[in-house]
Structure formats: structure tokens, C-alpha cells
Enzyme design. Structure first.
Site, short mmCIF file in Angstrom:
data_model
loop_
_atom_site.label_atom_id
_atom_site.label_comp_id
_atom_site.label_asym_id
_atom_site.label_seq_id
_atom_site.Cartn_x
_atom_site.Cartn_y
_atom_site.Cartn_z
N GLU A 183 -0.33 -1.73 3.47
CA GLU A 183 -0.90 -0.94 2.39
C GLU A 183 -1.44 -1.92 1.35
OE1 GLU A 183 0.31 2.44 -0.96
OE2 GLU A 183 1.81 1.73 0.48
N ARG A 187 14.05 -5.55 9.37
CA ARG A 187 13.17 -6.26 8.45
C ARG A 187 13.81 -7.59 8.04
NH1 ARG A 187 13.00 -2.93 2.88
NH2 ARG A 187 11.62 -4.67 2.38
N LYS A 242 7.54 -4.88 -3.18
CA LYS A 242 6.24 -5.03 -3.84
C LYS A 242 6.30 -4.57 -5.29
CE LYS A 242 2.93 -4.70 -0.02
NZ LYS A 242 1.81 -3.89 0.51
#
Length: 553
Positions: A37, A262, A272
């Protein structure tokens, strides 16, 4: 070996793909994608996903697309998209195709209409607060919206008018009609479209209706012919929705979603939102600050693509969440640069040394190897003159027993040069040593005469020939191993994460340094030229990593 040729270590995803190929599933094709994104810069966690997706495709003669999930224009920008492209390319990968979710807005809308016509989606007027209250809990089923029973005709009419901009933001949403009693909360009639009057960086103001990620992602995968949709474990509970959408639409391609753990790296954060907060509140000097875990920050710090790819391979791919020590990443770059980085001399805190028995005005030049174990890397020229500069802490008047550097009446070897002896220490009015008077032994250039033993070796530069430079000593941004566990992650910031030394001197060979070349500054650490702030008039070098792991203590 190129990035695309580098084999990923054996892991469960690789075994799944091997089994699929053996069964001729997907007609023997492997197609993956990296779908960021564009709402921030990529970080070290993304590097793991990039390496995994691109490498798995490459080693199976497949393809990997770069696809921007640009369905939330409020937080997205062209700057972020361009930075993402640079980072993927810098890591050494090439995408088969570059796409955007916005490329599919018309098709996504048409598929939504299809779901409505099938009775699998409905327009809902519930407020966000009502939807949260009606969603239920892990132990209690959700409550159906009164709008769930709207007719297909009414839903089609409202959805058409939603696109036309007749309604206010948030007045209506389109929801999938699945099961409000499902044990998986993601299946309790999730929102798949919402009204947002936001300018989109690619489609402008053509749309005021934007699809949600869970709806968009699976369809984008199907439209691109992706075979293996690899994502992190937080999407495992979303997989039933991924499959439900594609099954209801009967897309010709139905990718397999596979989840892996992850990256969780100590002494850092990869949120983020929090990284953006660090930037906007000026705790760091931008997304590419060398203390940031962003790929651009690592690049500016002097990390190499090879070291990052090696790190991603070493930590492996599993289904189990685990924490990786920061030292693993730091050791990857140390090992890489130990092999490839030419050596140079830089004096960080200069102390003046006058060679009393050296002829005034005389300069001597000679060659020093760029790498002691790699003669193929050549040599560079250094100059020796009457006045030299050494590190302040390489001299002590009252040293501890194991001190092997310069002391009153003692000797040391200057790296690649002569043995010198300290004859006198000159002090200022406050008693600080400001200058040393030394003698040199002309018989010791690059060697120890028979029977002569000198234990200490120190680096140096010629005061006459050295170049002024600023050295930035970067360290870990956080002093807490897991800042995310703190009430306020900012409380874990390391107050000593950056020390700027503005009066350094470096050897003249560094006048032609480029940002692409990393150096080992003798006895100090690995450094690279700062591409943003360095000028020919004032060189600026960033410390990539220390020579040894000082945090291990």
C-alpha cells in the site's frame, strides 16, 4: 549471482509450490506478487516479503508482479509509490508487470454489481458505531442489519447512486452478505465499498466510491493470474473471505493464499503509522534517516542489497512468530563489508603529533593496500609529513596495564608506516594534552627490524594532506528491545542514537568517495558517503555499523 538467482532457504512455502508443480497445478505455472500500500516507505519487514515473492517466482521460472494497493487515497501519495519502486529495484529485483488496484476499479465495481444481483451483497445505512455494536464478539454472534433484507432492485439502485455521488461520505456502505453468526468475525457481512470524496493520485476525482482491501486484493490476484498469494499471518483469518469472494464470482483463476510469520526485529518498529509519527514529529530526519528500519534508511546508512537479502534468507520462513535479534542483521552487513569494503584511515577526534626528527617541508608518499587479504583490490597512496593527526584516545599518560597504544616514552606503529616514540606531551592551561612530540625510526617503514617488537598499531593521517569531514555515528534508534510493548513507544528512543563529529580528518583518497562505495575506517567501523548532505567542500560519512557488536555487552 543476481538477486533473482539467489536461492531461498528451504521452507514450507517452497514445499507447497514444489508439490503444486509436481501435480501440474496451475498448468505448471508460478506467479506471485508483491502488493504494497503506497502509504509510507518500505521497511525491513517488507524486504522479507519482497525477497520471498520474487525469489520463489524466479527459481521456478515464474513471474512476480509489483502491485500497488491504492484503495485508500487519503493516506497515499506518488512519493511513496516512487520510493517503493526504487527500493524494490535497489534490492535487485525486476517485476514482470507493474499494476495498481486502481487499474481494476471498473472491474471491481462490475463484480460488486454481480454480487448484488446474486443476492450476495447489500447496501447498508448503519453508522460505523452501529456496525461495531452489531458485529458481535468472539463468543457472541453478530446482529443482522435491518437493511440486510433490501431487495436486489433497491440495492442496485442505491449502489448506482452511491457511485454517482448522490450521498454523503459514510451515509451508505456496500456489505457482503455472508453470515452474521460465523465464528470468524471477518465473515460477518464485511464492508466491501465505502463512500469517500478524496482525490486519488491516479484516477483524480473520477471516483467517490472506493473498494476495501479484502475485497480488492483477491480479485486483483485473480485478474493477474496469480497462483500463490503469499502474505503474513495476520491475514490467515481473512483467507475464508478471500476464498468466498472468488467462489461467489466464479473467477477463472483462484489463487491460493498462503500465510507466513512476519518479521519481528528487536530494537525497532515496523508499524507504518509509528514510522510516520517518527518522521512528522521530527524524532528522525525523514524516512531515509539511517536510523530508520526503512529500506531507504538502510541504504543511506550503507547497507548493501546483498546483506539484506542474506539476512532475509538466514531468518527463514515459518508459521511461528518469533523475534530476531538486531545483531543478526548487523552481522550480515559486517560480514558483507568485511569482504568488499576497501580500508581507509579517518581520525575522528584529532590529536596533533609533531615528528621532531622529520625534516621540515618534507613529504613522503607510499602505497597502502586497500584490503589486507585481497591484493586484487589494489592500493592507494598516502602521504607522511612532519605533522600528523591521531585519535585522542590513542594516547594516555597513565594507561591501564593492557593499554597497547601510545604512552610517554612508549612506541607504536603507525598503520602501514613508521614506528614512532612519544618524547613529550604538550598541555594547555587546563592541563589537557593538545600536542605530542614524537620521533620516528626510519628503519621501521612497514616492518619490524629483527628483535624489535611493537605491540600497538594505530591509524593516522597527515595534517597537511588530510581532508576535513563530518562523521555521523549512528546507533540503534531504540534502546529498548521491544519498544512496541511500552505504553508510549517514543519512551524507548535511544538518546545516543546519533553523535555528530564535525572536526574529523580523513585521508586524501576519500576525496573521490561515492555513495555506492562503503569503507572500513581502520579500527573505527564501516562508513559510507552520505548521498544527501555530503559536498566536495564538506564530506559527510555515515557509520553503517561498528566493527564489533558493542550491544552484545
Amino acid at each position: 549471482m543476481s538477486a533473482s538467482d539467489s536461492p531461498v532457504s528451504s521452507n514450507f512455502i517452497r514445499h507447497i509450490i514444489a508439490a503444486d508443480l509436481a501435480a501440474n497445478k496451475n498448468n505448471g505455472k508460478v506467479a506471485t506478487r508483491f502488493p504494497p500500500e503506497p502509504n509510507g516507505y518500505l521497511h525491513i519487514g517488507h524486504a522479507k516479503s519482497i525477497c520471498l515473492n520474487f525469489t520463489l517466482a524466479a527459481e521456478n521460472n515464474g513471474t512476480c508482479n509489483l502491485r500497488f494497493d491504492d484503495t485508500n487515497p487519503e493516506k497515499e501519495s506518488v512519493e511513496y509509490m516512487e520510493a517503493i519502486e526504487r527500493d524494490v529495484q535497489w534490492l535487485g529485483f525486476k517485476w514482470a508487470g507493474k499494476y495498481h488496484a486502481s487499474d481494476y476499479f471498473e472491474q471491481l465495481y462490475a463484480y460488486a454489481v454481480q454480487l448484488i444481483k446474486q443476492g450476495d451483497a447489500y447496501v447498508d445505512s448503519s453508522t460505523p458505531e452501529q456496525m461495531r455494536a452489531d458485529r458481535g464478539t468472539l463468543t457472541e454472534p453478530g446482529k443482522e442489519s435491518p437493511d440486510r433484507s433490501r431487495s436486489i432492485e433497491e440495492n442496485l439502485d442505491l449502489f448506482t447512486r452511491m457511485r454517482a455521488g448522490e450521498f454523503a461520505d459514510g451515509q451508505y456502505v456496500l456489505r457482503a452478505k455472508i453470515d452474521m453468526a460465523s465464528p470468524n468475525i471477518n465473515m460477518r457481512d464485511p464492508t466491501i465499498y465505502r463512500i469517500r470524496r478524496v482525490h486519488h493520485q491516479r484516477t483524480g476525482d473520477a471516483w467517490c466510491l472506493y473498494p476495501m482491501y479484502d475485497y480488492t486484493h483477491c480479485i486483483s490476484d485473480a485478474l493477474e493470474g496469480i497462483t500463490h498469494s503469499i502474505c503474513t499471518l495476520e491475514f490467515e483469518d481473512h483467507r475464508p473471505l478471500y476464498d468466498w469472494v472468488l467462489d461467489k464470482l466464479q473467477t477463472p483463476c483462484h489463487p491460493q493464499q498462503i500465510e507466513f510469520a512476519r518479521l519481528q526485529l528487536e530494537y525497532t518498529i515496523v508499524s507504518k503509522r509509528k514510522l510516520l509519527q517518527l518522521v512528522t514529529e521530527k524524532h528522525v530526519h525523514g524516512w531515509d534517516d539511517p536510523r530508520m528500519p526503512t529500506i531507504s534508511g538502510l541504504r543511506r546508512a550503507g547497507f548493501t542489497p546483498e546483506a539484506i537479502r542474506d539476512f532475509c534468507e538466514r531468518i527463514g520462513v515459518t508459521k511461528n512468530d518469533s523475534w530476531i535479534e538486531m545483531g543478526v542483521l548487523e552481522n550480515c552487513i559486517r560480514e558483507d563489508l568485511n569482504e568488499r569494503a576497501p580500508r581507509a584511515m579517518a581520525v575522528l577526534r584529532p590529536l596533533k603529533v609533531v615528528i621532531s626528527n622529520w625534516e621540515d617541508g618534507k613529504t613522503e608518499t607510499y602505497q597502502i593496500a586497500n584490503h589486507p587479504q585481497k591484493p586484487e583490490m589494489g592500493s592507494r597512496e598516502v602521504s607522511f609529513s612532519k605533522t600528523l593527526l591521531i585519535e585522542q584516545d590513542d594516547f594516555m599518560e597513565n594507561p591501564p596495564k593492557d593499554f597497547k597504544r601510545l604512552v610517554p616514552g612508549g612506541e607504536v606503529r603507525l598503520r602501514g608506516s613508521y614506528v614512532i616514540k612519544c618524547e613529550e606531551a604538550i598541555k594547555d592551561a587546563a592541563g589537557n594534552v593538545i600536542e605530542l612530540r614524537c620521533s620516528y625510526d626510519p628503519a621501521t617503514l612497514g616492518k619490524n627490524p629483527e628483535g624489535r617488537k611493537v605491540k600497538g598499531v594505530i591509524h593516522w593521517v597527515s595534517a597537511q594532506h588530510a581532508i576535513p569531514a563530518e562523521l555521523r555515528l549512528y546507533d540503534r534508534l531504540f534502546s529498548h528491545p521491544n519498544p512496541d510493548t511500552l505504553d508510549n513507544f517514543l519512551d524507548g528512543i535511544n538518546p545516543n542514537s546519533l553523535e555528530i563529529l564535525s572536526d574529523c580528518r580523513v585521508e586524501v583518497s576519500l576525496a573521490t568517495a561515492t555513495p555506492d562505495t562503503r569503507y572500513q575506517f581502520e579500527r573505527t567501523g564501516y562508513f559510507c558517503l552520505d548521498y544527501a548532505d555530503s559536498t566536495p567542500e564538506k564530506l559527510v560519512f555515515n557509520r553503517t555499523v561498528t566493527l564489533r557488536d558493542s550491544w552484545a555487552k
